[in-house]
Design a protein around this motif. Sequence first.
Motif, mmCIF file in Angstrom:
data_model
loop_
_atom_site.group_PDB
_atom_site.id
_atom_site.type_symbol
_atom_site.label_atom_id
_atom_site.label_comp_id
_atom_site.label_asym_id
_atom_site.label_seq_id
_atom_site.Cartn_x
_atom_site.Cartn_y
_atom_site.Cartn_z
ATOM 1 N N GLN A 177 0.652 -1.174 0.050
ATOM 2 C CA GLN A 177 0.013 -0.037 0.003
ATOM 3 C C GLN A 177 0.875 1.234 -0.098
ATOM 4 N N PHE A 178 1.961 1.009 0.384
ATOM 5 C CA PHE A 178 2.881 2.305 0.445
ATOM 6 C C PHE A 178 4.201 2.261 -0.449
ATOM 7 N N ASP A 179 4.611 3.265 -0.633
ATOM 8 C CA ASP A 179 5.992 3.349 -1.619
ATOM 9 C C ASP A 179 6.824 4.386 -0.692
ATOM 10 N N PHE A 180 7.928 3.781 -0.080
ATOM 11 C CA PHE A 180 8.761 4.188 0.721
ATOM 12 C C PHE A 180 10.088 4.731 0.189
ATOM 13 N N SER A 181 10.365 4.390 -1.195
ATOM 14 C CA SER A 181 11.520 4.864 -1.811
ATOM 15 C C SER A 181 12.231 5.961 -1.762
ATOM 16 N N GLU A 182 11.460 7.177 -1.162
ATOM 17 C CA GLU A 182 11.904 8.416 -1.149
ATOM 18 C C GLU A 182 11.288 9.082 0.126
ATOM 19 N N ALA A 183 11.293 8.159 1.233
ATOM 20 C CA ALA A 183 10.561 8.673 2.499
ATOM 21 C C ALA A 183 11.654 9.198 3.394
ATOM 22 N N TYR A 184 11.374 10.173 4.306
ATOM 23 C CA TYR A 184 11.935 10.482 5.560
ATOM 24 C C TYR A 184 11.156 9.867 6.665
#
Length: 348
Positions: free
Chosen positions: A119-126
Amino acid sequence: MLPRWTSLCARWSALCAAALLATACASTSPASTSATAPAAPVKVKVFVAAMFEIGQNTGDRAGEFQYWYERYWKGAKPMAVPGALQPVYCNTDGVCGAVLGMGKVNSSSSMQAILLNPQFDFSEAYYVISGVAGTPPSRGTIGEVSWATWLVDYDLGHRWAPEENKAGEPTFMPRKGYEDYRRFKLNPDLVGWAMKLSADTPLKDSESARKYRLRYPDAAARRAPFVGTGTHMTGDTFFHGPGMSKQAQYIARLYGADDYVITEMEAAAITLVIKRTHGIDRVMSLRGAVNFDQGNPKESTLQHLDPAPGETAGGFAETVENIALVGTRVVDHIVKNWPQWRAGVPKP
């Protein structure tokens, strides 16, 4: 009769084939495809992790999550994640958050489940790992908020009873093989940004916290709440007393980290999970001190650990609000300036 029966069977087979073809065509029509296609994953810009909430997410006594929730996700639909303790909430700006649970295993298993959920895309997350904590009176005070420069695991090593050692020598020895996951140096540029954006945040205080600080002779303990930095010590052991505090400082120095200023129970474990999936360049640890890690000179460690009614520190409500006041400055800046932050941490 045989030729006629053969003819009927052939006609029946042709009708069945046509029906199957029509069904197959219908199943691949645009309308059917759009009805079954999964929703695009949420592009996470900032993920805020809290460890516990006292009651509801809003409208009652606030724990670690409530002030974040009320700022970013009030009215947002909860997104259930198998394997996580609590649902994830997201807003339209890409700010997401959840309560992960207290302790290293509880919190890191929730983080792992969320990171791997489609459900989530953390590829660019802080990431902002936030919560309450303790502090040594020689380094901090009730109501202060601290950004971690280092995260150190307090538990990975050998310990033995002080009476079984030479007098005055440390009763801790690092265990070989844990070098890669017993300490984490967080991105200095990101810590620099966090301090630049939040160091002057007006912080809440309380009369009960002010009175409690005066029990301690240390200048740091008597300070008004402030925003600072230093090593956060992660341990499942909720340690108390000057001896354990001294040992925590010894471990920080043994590992080459900055001064130990915060004791907490989750950040190093959560960071290890993030490291194995996305690295740690975008990880921040933010803690507010609600207690000292030892009693004042006039009380025993047991009295400090189990205080009598009316002898607690006070300042909890103000501290959990301070954490969000400080942290939201950084979150809001990243989201507002996403084109500059998307590819990585800019130079401060």
